[in-house]
Write a protein that holds these residues in place. Structure first.
Motif, PDB file in Angstrom:
ATOM      1  N   ASN A 188       0.876  -1.302  -0.057  1.00  0.00           N
ATOM      2  CA  ASN A 188      -0.041   0.035  -0.084  1.00  0.00           C
ATOM      3  C   ASN A 188       0.814   1.310   0.040  1.00  0.00           C
ATOM      4  O   ASN A 188       0.254   2.433  -0.137  1.00  0.00           O
ATOM      5  CB  ASN A 188      -1.168  -0.021   1.204  1.00  0.00           C
ATOM      6  CG  ASN A 188      -1.771  -1.203   1.144  1.00  0.00           C
ATOM      7  OD1 ASN A 188      -2.255  -1.712   0.171  1.00  0.00           O
ATOM      8  ND2 ASN A 188      -2.582  -1.685   2.258  1.00  0.00           N
ATOM      9  N   ALA A 189       2.250   1.087   0.364  1.00  0.00           N
ATOM     10  CA  ALA A 189       3.197   2.181   0.403  1.00  0.00           C
ATOM     11  C   ALA A 189       4.115   2.375  -0.656  1.00  0.00           C
ATOM     12  O   ALA A 189       4.429   3.307  -1.305  1.00  0.00           O
ATOM     13  CB  ALA A 189       3.349   2.649   1.697  1.00  0.00           C
ATOM     14  N   VAL A 190       4.686   1.183  -0.509  1.00  0.00           N
ATOM     15  CA  VAL A 190       6.126   0.946  -1.402  1.00  0.00           C
ATOM     16  C   VAL A 190       5.991   0.655  -2.737  1.00  0.00           C
ATOM     17  O   VAL A 190       6.466   1.664  -3.770  1.00  0.00           O
ATOM     18  CB  VAL A 190       7.014  -0.492  -0.994  1.00  0.00           C
ATOM     19  CG1 VAL A 190       8.198  -0.459  -1.666  1.00  0.00           C
ATOM     20  CG2 VAL A 190       7.680  -0.013   0.532  1.00  0.00           C
ATOM     21  N   LEU A 191       4.781  -0.120  -3.149  1.00  0.00           N
ATOM     22  CA  LEU A 191       4.465  -0.118  -4.452  1.00  0.00           C
ATOM     23  C   LEU A 191       3.869   1.200  -5.016  1.00  0.00           C
ATOM     24  O   LEU A 191       4.351   1.570  -6.411  1.00  0.00           O
ATOM     25  CB  LEU A 191       3.463  -1.258  -4.639  1.00  0.00           C
ATOM     26  CG  LEU A 191       2.868  -1.385  -6.270  1.00  0.00           C
ATOM     27  CD1 LEU A 191       4.016  -2.058  -6.939  1.00  0.00           C
ATOM     28  CD2 LEU A 191       1.732  -2.488  -5.998  1.00  0.00           C
ATOM     29  N   PRO A 192       3.175   2.053  -4.662  1.00  0.00           N
ATOM     30  CA  PRO A 192       2.800   3.072  -5.121  1.00  0.00           C
ATOM     31  C   PRO A 192       3.984   4.140  -5.620  1.00  0.00           C
ATOM     32  O   PRO A 192       4.085   4.801  -6.666  1.00  0.00           O
ATOM     33  CB  PRO A 192       2.048   3.808  -4.015  1.00  0.00           C
ATOM     34  CG  PRO A 192       1.278   2.745  -3.131  1.00  0.00           C
ATOM     35  CD  PRO A 192       2.328   1.658  -3.132  1.00  0.00           C
ATOM     36  N   ALA A 193       5.014   4.112  -4.712  1.00  0.00           N
ATOM     37  CA  ALA A 193       6.226   4.669  -4.946  1.00  0.00           C
ATOM     38  C   ALA A 193       6.682   4.493  -6.230  1.00  0.00           C
ATOM     39  O   ALA A 193       7.130   5.175  -7.289  1.00  0.00           O
ATOM     40  CB  ALA A 193       6.981   4.693  -3.918  1.00  0.00           C
ATOM     41  N   MET A 214      -3.501   2.938   8.275  1.00  0.00           N
ATOM     42  CA  MET A 214      -2.177   3.782   8.310  1.00  0.00           C
ATOM     43  C   MET A 214      -1.522   3.624   6.886  1.00  0.00           C
ATOM     44  O   MET A 214      -1.041   4.540   6.152  1.00  0.00           O
ATOM     45  CB  MET A 214      -1.384   3.336   9.379  1.00  0.00           C
ATOM     46  CG  MET A 214      -1.877   3.821  10.784  1.00  0.00           C
ATOM     47  SD  MET A 214      -0.732   3.498  12.126  1.00  0.00           S
ATOM     48  CE  MET A 214      -1.671   3.549  13.468  1.00  0.00           C
ATOM     49  N   SER A 215      -1.257   2.380   6.563  1.00  0.00           N
ATOM     50  CA  SER A 215      -0.747   2.071   5.348  1.00  0.00           C
ATOM     51  C   SER A 215      -1.391   2.593   3.914  1.00  0.00           C
ATOM     52  O   SER A 215      -0.962   2.911   2.941  1.00  0.00           O
ATOM     53  CB  SER A 215      -0.266   0.735   4.978  1.00  0.00           C
ATOM     54  OG  SER A 215      -1.646   0.098   4.634  1.00  0.00           O
ATOM     55  N   CYS A 216      -2.750   2.684   4.033  1.00  0.00           N
ATOM     56  CA  CYS A 216      -3.590   3.229   3.067  1.00  0.00           C
ATOM     57  C   CYS A 216      -3.341   4.894   2.849  1.00  0.00           C
ATOM     58  O   CYS A 216      -3.124   5.301   1.876  1.00  0.00           O
ATOM     59  CB  CYS A 216      -5.065   2.865   3.010  1.00  0.00           C
ATOM     60  SG  CYS A 216      -5.459   1.230   3.031  1.00  0.00           S
ATOM     61  N   LEU A 217      -3.148   5.487   4.175  1.00  0.00           N
ATOM     62  CA  LEU A 217      -3.042   6.626   4.205  1.00  0.00           C
ATOM     63  C   LEU A 217      -1.486   6.960   3.469  1.00  0.00           C
ATOM     64  O   LEU A 217      -1.102   7.891   2.812  1.00  0.00           O
ATOM     65  CB  LEU A 217      -2.910   7.405   5.506  1.00  0.00           C
ATOM     66  CG  LEU A 217      -2.580   8.774   5.491  1.00  0.00           C
ATOM     67  CD1 LEU A 217      -3.789   9.733   4.792  1.00  0.00           C
ATOM     68  CD2 LEU A 217      -2.765   9.535   7.048  1.00  0.00           C
ATOM     69  N   GLY A 218      -0.893   5.844   3.789  1.00  0.00           N
ATOM     70  CA  GLY A 218       0.702   6.073   3.196  1.00  0.00           C
ATOM     71  C   GLY A 218       0.702   5.953   1.867  1.00  0.00           C
ATOM     72  O   GLY A 218       1.315   6.956   0.959  1.00  0.00           O
ATOM     73  N   ARG A 219      -0.205   5.337   1.163  1.00  0.00           N
ATOM     74  CA  ARG A 219      -0.432   5.262  -0.314  1.00  0.00           C
ATOM     75  C   ARG A 219      -0.565   6.771  -0.928  1.00  0.00           C
ATOM     76  O   ARG A 219      -0.352   7.118  -1.890  1.00  0.00           O
ATOM     77  CB  ARG A 219      -1.477   4.218  -0.490  1.00  0.00           C
ATOM     78  CG  ARG A 219      -1.986   4.271  -2.126  1.00  0.00           C
ATOM     79  CD  ARG A 219      -2.951   3.041  -2.443  1.00  0.00           C
ATOM     80  NE  ARG A 219      -3.935   3.153  -1.507  1.00  0.00           N
ATOM     81  CZ  ARG A 219      -4.616   1.847  -0.906  1.00  0.00           C
ATOM     82  NH1 ARG A 219      -4.183   0.728  -1.675  1.00  0.00           N
ATOM     83  NH2 ARG A 219      -5.624   2.005  -0.284  1.00  0.00           N
TER      84      ARG A 219
END
Length: 339
Positions: A123-128, A172-177
């Motif tokens: 949810n956060a690394v892949l979006p980057a 939290m990880s979705c907000l990270g996305r």
């Protein structure tokens, strides 16, 4: 009413005149990342039909997934969607086709309570990595209403202007996305639309399928989380595609759900009436729930064409006919953020 999955899919993938008009204003190919999930196949078919109706038959729709269900891939290919097999979490994103538009549907939710790192990777690394691969594209990003805190059920839900307050590491990880794509917009001018969805209804799965199955089985419905938002999946997919026109370097953020705050107790009673039985309820309604105010969405894109009462009728008929369901509960009643 529906007599088969194909009937359902045809209804879910029939583009509206408004969608066709919006698609006619664009150009270039579309890449859908995470297309093998619950909503991806119907979104891809809807996009293909919409582009064809808009006179854009030469523009391609690429559906990217691991395709653990080969039947879904074959079905999409038969409807003119181009299949790309790639494990997005571990694969080489440079091999993905170029595109003017991207819909990011990839998400990791269930099982993250015991392995929270999976949520952050997906949810956060892949979006980057995706943002780096498509800096010049318009990107519609599926997020979730879980980025908001639980709110009083009498308050109408959170608007896009309200502070976020995710509960648990999944949220939290979705907000990270969202923050990762916001960074891409700020750093590279990537045009982004962020869609905070809760909860899509497809009849084969969803909150109404969860409640309907429980009532029909004569099992108790837990009403502790006593209120919920739902929306017809066809509408949610249309909004996702139409939101590409609103994608901007100052990210466009949108709550995506239906207009009703649906009381779980009343939804259970409605199913019980249709099934000819008394509902069995358990728990006591809490004063808060995960609720969103989608006024902006409805102002920009119109009201969902299928109201809650019709969705309940369709869902009850689907279950009574013994038509297929996914067997995957939404766990909408979870209140501590642990999925």
């Amino acid at each position: 009413m529906f007599t088969s999955e194909e009937d359902l899919q045809d209804r879910l993938t029939t583009p509206s005149a408004a969608l066709v008009a919006d698609l006619a204003a664009g150009e270039g190919d579309l890449v859908v990342l995470g297309a093998g999930g619950k909503m991806g196949p119907t979104l891809c078919r809807l996009a293909r039909r919409g582009l064809d109706a808009a006179g854009r038959s030469r523009d391609r729709v690429y559906a990217v997934s691991r395709w653990s269900d080969p039947r879904a891939a074959r079905d999409l290919a038969g409807h003119g969607v181009e299949i790309v097999s790639l494990d997005l979490l571990g694969g080489d994103l440079t091999t993905l086709p170029d595109a003017a538009d991207v819909v990011f549907m990839m998400g990791v939710k269930f099982g993250t309570s015991t392995a929270p790192y999976l949520a952050w990777i997906g949810n956060a690394v892949l979006p980057a990595r995706v943002a780096e691969r498509y800096p010049d594209a318009r990107i519609a990003v599926f997020s979730t209403g879980n980025v908001y805190p639980l709110t009083p059920v009498t308050g109408g839900g959170c608007t896009e202007r309200d502070p976020v307050g995710p509960v648990g590491e999944y949220a939290m990880s979705c907000l990270g996305r969202e923050r990762i794509f916001e960074h891409a917009a700020a750093a590279r001018g990537t045009r982004v639309a962020i869609l905070r969805l809760n909860y899509a209804i497809d009849l084969r799965y969803g909150v109404l399928a969860d409640i309907g199955r429980t009532v029909r089985a004569g099992e108790p419905v837990d009403v502790t989380t006593g209120h919920v938002n739902v929306v017809w999946q066809g509408y949610a997919n249309e909004v996702a595609l139409r939101s590409l026109r609103h994608a901007a370097a100052e990210p466009f953020v949108l709550n995506l759900t239906g207009p009703e705050t649906a009381p779980v107790r009343r939804v259970a009673a409605a199913f019980a009436e249709r099934f000819g039985r008394e509902p069995v309820l358990a728990g006591e309604e809490a004063g808060t729930a995960l609720l969103s105010d989608a006024t902006l969405c409805h102002r920009l894109f119109g009201y969902p064409e299928v109201p809650l009462g019709t969705l309940i009728d369709w869902q009850a008929a689907w279950l009574e006919a013994g038509l297929p369901t996914s067997g995957k509960p939404t766990r909408f009643a979870v209140r501590d953020g642990r999925f």
